[in-house]
Design a protein around this motif. Structure first.
Motif, PDB file in Angstrom:
ATOM      1  N   TRP A 149       0.848  -1.192   0.000  1.00 27.28           N
ATOM      2  CA  TRP A 149       0.000   0.000   0.000  1.00 27.28           C
ATOM      3  C   TRP A 149       0.886   1.246   0.000  1.00 27.28           C
ATOM      4  CZ3 TRP A 149      -5.182  -0.378  -0.570  1.00 27.28           C
ATOM      5  CH2 TRP A 149      -5.787  -1.611  -0.290  1.00 27.28           C
ATOM      6  N   VAL A 150       0.481   2.250  -0.765  1.00 25.48           N
ATOM      7  CA  VAL A 150       1.258   3.481  -0.920  1.00 25.48           C
ATOM      8  C   VAL A 150       0.377   4.666  -0.544  1.00 25.48           C
ATOM      9  CG1 VAL A 150       2.567   4.926  -2.532  1.00 25.48           C
ATOM     10  CG2 VAL A 150       2.606   2.426  -2.771  1.00 25.48           C
ATOM     11  N   ARG A 151       0.913   5.627   0.221  1.00 26.13           N
ATOM     12  CA  ARG A 151       0.129   6.761   0.711  1.00 26.13           C
ATOM     13  C   ARG A 151      -0.185   7.764  -0.389  1.00 26.13           C
ATOM     14  NH1 ARG A 151       0.489   8.681   6.478  1.00 26.13           N
ATOM     15  NH2 ARG A 151       0.788   6.781   7.681  1.00 26.13           N
ATOM     16  N   SER A 152      -1.414   8.282  -0.340  1.00 27.78           N
ATOM     17  CA  SER A 152      -1.812   9.337  -1.254  1.00 27.78           C
ATOM     18  C   SER A 152      -3.033  10.032  -0.671  1.00 27.78           C
ATOM     19  CB  SER A 152      -2.106   8.762  -2.648  1.00 27.78           C
ATOM     20  OG  SER A 152      -2.379   9.807  -3.566  1.00 27.78           O
ATOM     21  N   ALA A 153      -3.741  10.775  -1.517  1.00 25.68           N
ATOM     22  CA  ALA A 153      -5.007  11.420  -1.150  1.00 25.68           C
ATOM     23  C   ALA A 153      -5.816  11.619  -2.420  1.00 25.68           C
ATOM     24  CB  ALA A 153      -4.767  12.748  -0.436  1.00 25.68           C
ATOM     25  N   SER A 154      -7.077  12.007  -2.272  1.00 22.35           N
ATOM     26  CA  SER A 154      -7.988  12.061  -3.414  1.00 22.35           C
ATOM     27  C   SER A 154      -7.612  13.167  -4.380  1.00 22.35           C
ATOM     28  CB  SER A 154      -9.423  12.270  -2.933  1.00 22.35           C
ATOM     29  OG  SER A 154      -9.508  13.454  -2.158  1.00 22.35           O
ATOM     30  N   LEU A 155      -7.827  12.902  -5.672  1.00 22.33           N
ATOM     31  CA  LEU A 155      -7.491  13.875  -6.712  1.00 22.33           C
ATOM     32  C   LEU A 155      -8.686  14.186  -7.614  1.00 22.33           C
ATOM     33  CD1 LEU A 155      -4.819  15.371  -7.416  1.00 22.33           C
ATOM     34  CD2 LEU A 155      -4.576  13.801  -9.321  1.00 22.33           C
ATOM     35  N   LEU A 156      -9.903  13.910  -7.148  1.00 20.15           N
ATOM     36  CA  LEU A 156     -11.073  14.161  -7.980  1.00 20.15           C
ATOM     37  C   LEU A 156     -12.092  15.051  -7.275  1.00 20.15           C
ATOM     38  CD1 LEU A 156     -11.462  10.658  -9.642  1.00 20.15           C
ATOM     39  CD2 LEU A 156     -10.794  12.785 -10.766  1.00 20.15           C
ATOM     40  N   HIS A 157     -11.652  15.768  -6.253  1.00 26.71           N
ATOM     41  CA  HIS A 157     -12.452  16.792  -5.581  1.00 26.71           C
ATOM     42  C   HIS A 157     -11.527  17.499  -4.607  1.00 26.71           C
ATOM     43  CE1 HIS A 157     -12.547  14.011  -2.184  1.00 26.71           C
ATOM     44  NE2 HIS A 157     -12.980  13.072  -3.022  1.00 26.71           N
ATOM     45  N   SER A 158     -12.026  18.474  -3.857  1.00 35.35           N
ATOM     46  CA  SER A 158     -11.155  19.293  -3.014  1.00 35.35           C
ATOM     47  C   SER A 158     -11.129  18.865  -1.558  1.00 35.35           C
ATOM     48  CB  SER A 158     -11.603  20.755  -3.087  1.00 35.35           C
ATOM     49  OG  SER A 158     -12.876  20.922  -2.469  1.00 35.35           O
ATOM     50  N   ASN A 159     -11.789  17.750  -1.216  1.00 37.19           N
ATOM     51  CA  ASN A 159     -11.910  17.409   0.197  1.00 37.19           C
ATOM     52  C   ASN A 159     -10.609  16.926   0.818  1.00 37.19           C
ATOM     53  OD1 ASN A 159     -14.180  17.436   2.138  1.00 37.19           O
ATOM     54  ND2 ASN A 159     -13.512  15.337   2.541  1.00 37.19           N
ATOM     55  N   GLY A 160      -9.734  16.320  -0.004  1.00 35.31           N
ATOM     56  CA  GLY A 160      -8.465  15.847   0.518  1.00 35.31           C
ATOM     57  C   GLY A 160      -8.548  14.539   1.267  1.00 35.31           C
ATOM     58  N   ASP A 161      -9.440  13.644   0.873  1.00 33.93           N
ATOM     59  CA  ASP A 161      -9.573  12.358   1.548  1.00 33.93           C
ATOM     60  C   ASP A 161      -8.258  11.576   1.461  1.00 33.93           C
ATOM     61  OD1 ASP A 161     -12.209  13.183   1.634  1.00 33.93           O
ATOM     62  OD2 ASP A 161     -12.835  11.900  -0.033  1.00 33.93           O
ATOM     63  N   THR A 193       0.117  10.830 -14.093  1.00 37.15           N
ATOM     64  CA  THR A 193      -1.008  11.243 -13.258  1.00 37.15           C
ATOM     65  C   THR A 193      -0.814  10.734 -11.832  1.00 37.15           C
ATOM     66  OG1 THR A 193      -3.427  11.310 -13.116  1.00 37.15           O
ATOM     67  CG2 THR A 193      -2.437   9.216 -13.796  1.00 37.15           C
ATOM     68  N   TRP A 194      -1.835  10.972 -11.041  1.00 34.91           N
ATOM     69  CA  TRP A 194      -1.894  10.533  -9.639  1.00 34.91           C
ATOM     70  C   TRP A 194      -1.466   9.070  -9.519  1.00 34.91           C
ATOM     71  CZ3 TRP A 194      -5.065   6.672  -7.651  1.00 34.91           C
ATOM     72  CH2 TRP A 194      -5.360   6.699  -6.295  1.00 34.91           C
ATOM     73  N   GLY A 195      -0.605   8.763  -8.537  1.00 39.70           N
ATOM     74  CA  GLY A 195      -0.113   7.411  -8.338  1.00 39.70           C
ATOM     75  C   GLY A 195       1.104   7.084  -9.164  1.00 39.70           C
ATOM     76  N   GLU A 196       1.431   7.961 -10.140  1.00 37.21           N
ATOM     77  CA  GLU A 196       2.570   7.727 -11.019  1.00 37.21           C
ATOM     78  C   GLU A 196       3.705   8.717 -10.767  1.00 37.21           C
ATOM     79  OE1 GLU A 196      -0.459   6.287 -14.606  1.00 37.21           O
ATOM     80  OE2 GLU A 196       0.784   8.091 -14.867  1.00 37.21           O
ATOM     81  N   LYS A 197       3.543   9.557  -9.730  1.00 40.37           N
ATOM     82  CA  LYS A 197       4.549  10.568  -9.416  1.00 40.37           C
ATOM     83  C   LYS A 197       4.385  10.944  -7.944  1.00 40.37           C
ATOM     84  CE  LYS A 197       1.480  14.306 -10.996  1.00 40.37           C
ATOM     85  NZ  LYS A 197       1.343  15.513 -11.843  1.00 40.37           N
ATOM     86  N   THR A 198       5.371  11.648  -7.419  1.00 38.55           N
ATOM     87  CA  THR A 198       5.378  12.046  -6.011  1.00 38.55           C
ATOM     88  C   THR A 198       5.215  13.551  -5.890  1.00 38.55           C
ATOM     89  OG1 THR A 198       6.752  10.187  -5.314  1.00 38.55           O
ATOM     90  CG2 THR A 198       6.815  12.148  -3.919  1.00 38.55           C
TER      91      THR A 198
END
Length: 754
Positions: A40-52, A484-489
């Motif tokens: 599992w790799v840490r991230s957050a949501s990229l399809l709205h502004s909530n920052g889940d 895109t998201w998940g392919e870069k830091t």
């Protein structure tokens, strides 16, 4: 919780976990995987502004699912439908994997060296010729990472020296930044999502949070289902899920938000619902405010807004009787008439009531995109980075010293060029190179026929940097394939100032590159230098770029110096500025520190440094007031209805990503027109009929939905390229924030097929 492929579509907000005021929001972990992840790799949501906060599941070098992070302050494990399914967009087989260039009118594949040489050759020719920096325009997004925005900002401001830089954030939440600056001195949300846990009333001003920030809505619903639930007010012409949940719903006439707020403020003052000690100690401008709102008695407001007087009184009592009021504001205000003045009036409400800087009491001038806050912080929207004041010579000198360039290089001789003006300059021919990254203006800008004409200009060299071959890419001279998201830091910051680190989980497809790598490559090829002849940009990767940003933000309101990559990896989401801003009642309005000297809310005219200092703000907030003015386009006999555009829970922006996700596409596959039953009857339209909706600028066809939207108003979601709502919208913008007015077009409808 592991939803099936249909559960989160049919039940988008999931099961309730009720809790009472002052309690911590319970954990509920949502997850969706197609295979068992190896890691599992840490991230957050990229399809709205909530920052889940999201963990990305990886197996055999591919993303195979996601889960919410239980320990994170933003979502406590929850995911919304776009979080659950949206990651699959990156797996779409039509990803851009190699650069494209236009040869004899056709886009053909090429290598990176050829593509970048074309951009650099054109750039050098323009920069060395007459007009120089004035020929460059950069139009970016609200979905890149902070490190990428900062690099782009340095390239534009210190490398080229152009003020013509903005993002599509101008279309959605520029008014948030303008309203915060006007009232409090600088950008930065005063409140926190944690205020939902403490408030006794929630007011949603033109904010359909149920569909735009669904996890925040889950939090509100859980409070509403627990002990001592907060009262709720919704101001929206549509019967949104928020409106149906609210205790008081004001189905306001579009374009009259400021009149409503002026009337409510008058009632707050008349009933003595004012924290007199707070206002006296921490604000300026009350006499002028009182003079303006005195002209908005209940009967006038009810007539202008087409609301029942009793409903307005109920709203005033809810606002005035609360002890801990949380307000959120979004597109229903930001994309409408007198946007900044109306959003500032919400700030006025909180200042008069002393509802700033304490648990449960605050305002969120919301963002609409995941990294919109970072465009404003880093200066990728045209402002100076670190919430510095372009009109303050000391702030410009700080940046010049930081970047080791001449002060004259940094554009500060006039306000930054906003997006709509950038497109106007391209239309007139003065901007000759337009670099578009991560956005699709051929669908998202107003009056699309005009936008297409601009993009087709033979003297405009268009660079498009994206992950798919979008409608905009079809007009480009060079197309650059991005990761895109998940392919870069990189890092990004949500609407309540929570910073998350998104780690690279997998490799991008083909030859696609991270946006940061593309910008760094351009800077190297252009050989941008500082005053000492050394490379202007010295960082080489996300973490070194972030460290440079930490240096730039030091001592400013958005100070990141204590938020390292190491801390983000250890702690998850961290807020800059603490949980709440202005806890001691001191604001960022000091003339030497503030981000702006202010603007006239009616005209947008800039105030001078001298006039600002003469007010002696001394850390006090401003109470600004303005009179209601009618919208720039009103319904007529030929176009008798008012169009409002907006979002849908299952789609994001122009569906570049969500339209490629099977679950999300199936949930909302096509555009529709939402009509009131009385209007539908008058025009002979039944539910499901295909109708044509037209404005003076263009027309589209779509099936009709009959809903309890206010009479005289129609709604069209803007996501759909094939029948784009923006064929109808007007080229007009707010005088202060310069945000386009997407919710004010006059239209007509007719049935064309039963």
């Amino acid at each position: 919780m592991d939803p099936s492929r249909d559960d989160r579509i049919r039940d988008p907000w999931g099961e309730r976990t009720p809790y009472a005021a002052g309690e911590r929001w319970p954990v509920r972990v949502d997850a969706y995987t197609v295979k068992q992840p190896e890691r599992w790799v840490r991230s957050a949501s990229l399809l709205h502004s909530n920052g889940d906060a999201i963990d990305i599941g990886v197996r055999d070098g591919r993303i195979v699912g996601v889960r919410g992070r239980a320990t994170d302050r933003v979502n406590r494990g929850r995911l919304d439908p776009k979080d659950v399914y949206g990651w699959q967009a990156g797996l779409s087989p039509d990803r851009l994997t190699v650069p494209l260039v236009r040869r004899r009118g056709t886009l053909v594949e090429t290598g990176w060296d050829d593509a970048m040489k074309r951009i650099v050759t054109r750039s050098r020719k323009l920069l060395d010729g007459p007009g120089g920096w004035g020929h460059f325009g950069f139009y970016t997004t609200g979905q890149l990472f902070l490190e990428e925005y900062y690099t782009l900002g340095v390239i534009g401001k210190a490398g080229i020296g152009t003020p013509h830089m903005d993002g599509n954030t101008r279309l959605c939440t520029a008014t948030a930044g303008s309203a915060l600056k006007a009232s409090f001195g600088t950008d930065g949300q005063p409140a926190s999502y944690a205020d939902v846990d403490h408030c006794d009333a929630i007011a949603l001003w033109g904010h359909n949070v149920a569909e735009t920030q669904a996890v925040l809505w889950m939090r509100m619903l859980d409070r509403r289902r627990g002990a001592n639930p907060p009262a709720m007010l919704a101001v929206d012409p549509r019967p949104t899920p928020v409106a149906r949940e609210a205790d008081v719903h004001l189905p306001i006439r579009p374009g009259t938000n400021l009149a409503l707020l002026n009337g409510l403020l008058r009632m707050i003052l008349e009933h003595g619902w004012v924290d007199e000690a707070y206002v006296a100690a921490h604000t300026l401008g009350r006499p002028d405010l009182e003079k303006v709102v005195a002209q908005y008695p209940l009967d006038r407001v009810a007539q202008v807004c087409d609301l029942k007087p009793a409903d307005i009184e109920r709203a005033a009592e809810l606002l005035g009787g609360s002890q801990r009021l949380l307000s959120t504001v979004l597109q229903g205000f930001y994309q409408s008439n007198q946007a900044t003045a109306a959003a500032v009036a919400v700030n006025n409400l909180h200042l008069l009531r002393g509802m700033i800087g304490r648990p449960g009491a605050g305002v969120l001038q919301m963002n609409g995109q995941p990294t919109a806050q970072n465009t404003r912080e880093t200066g990728a929207d045209g402002d100076l980075p670190g919430f510095r004041n372009w009109n303050n010579p000391d702030h410009v000198r700080e940046l010049a010293e930081l970047w080791n360039v001449d002060t004259a290089t940094i554009p500060h001789w006039s306000p930054p060029t906003h997006a709509m003006q950038i497109w106007r300059y391209a239309e007139q021919g003065s901007i000759k190179l337009l670099w578009i990254s991560g956005t699709n203006p051929a669908v998202s800008l107003p009056d699309l026929a005009r936008v297409r004409r601009i993009l087709k200009r033979r003297d405009l060299f268009v660079v498009v940097q994206d992950i798919f071959r979008t409608e905009t890419a079809e007009f480009a001279d060079v197309v650059l394939p991005a990761a895109t998201w998940g392919e870069k830091t990189g890092t990004f910051t949500n609407a309540d100032r929570t910073v998350h680190l998104s780690e690279k989980a997998v490799e991008p497809p083909g030859e696609a590159r991270a946006d940061l790598d593309i910008f760094l490559d351009y800077a190297r090829r252009m050989d941008f230098r500082n005053r000492d002849g050394m490379p202007l940009i010295t960082w080489t990767d996300p973490e070194s770029a972030y460290r440079e940003w930490q240096r730039c933000s030091a001592g400013r309101p958005c100070d990141y110096t204590a938020i390292s990559y190491e801390r983000l990896r250890r702690d998850g989401g961290v807020q800059w500025g603490g949980e709440r801003l202005y806890t001691g009642g001191r604001f960022n309005t000091d003339s030497d520190y503030c981000e702006t000297y202010g603007q006239d809310l009616a005209t947008g005219a800039e105030f001078t440094a001298e006039s600002h200092r003469a007010k002696r703000p001394d850390g006090r907030a401003f109470l600004h007031a303005a009179h209601f003015q009618p919208p720039p386009e009103e319904p007529t006999d030929d176009y008798p209805l008012r169009l409002v555009t907006g979002r849908n829970l299952y789609q994001f922006h122009t569906r570049t990503k969500t339209g490629r996700v099977p679950e999300l596409d199936a949930a909302a596959p096509e555009v529709w027109v939402e009509l009131n039953p009385a209007d539908a009857k008058a025009f002979g339209i039944d539910a499901g009929d295909t109708v044509r909706i037209e404005s003076p600028r263009g027309g589209i066809e779509a099936p009709a939905r009959i809903e309890d939207i206010r009479p005289g108003t129609v709604f069209v979601p803007f996501h759909y390229a094939r029948h784009a709502a923006n064929e109808l919208t007007i080229t007009a913008w707010d005088s202060v924030s310069k945000q386009p007015l997407f919710k004010l077009a006059a239209v007509r409808v007719r049935r064309i097929e039963a």
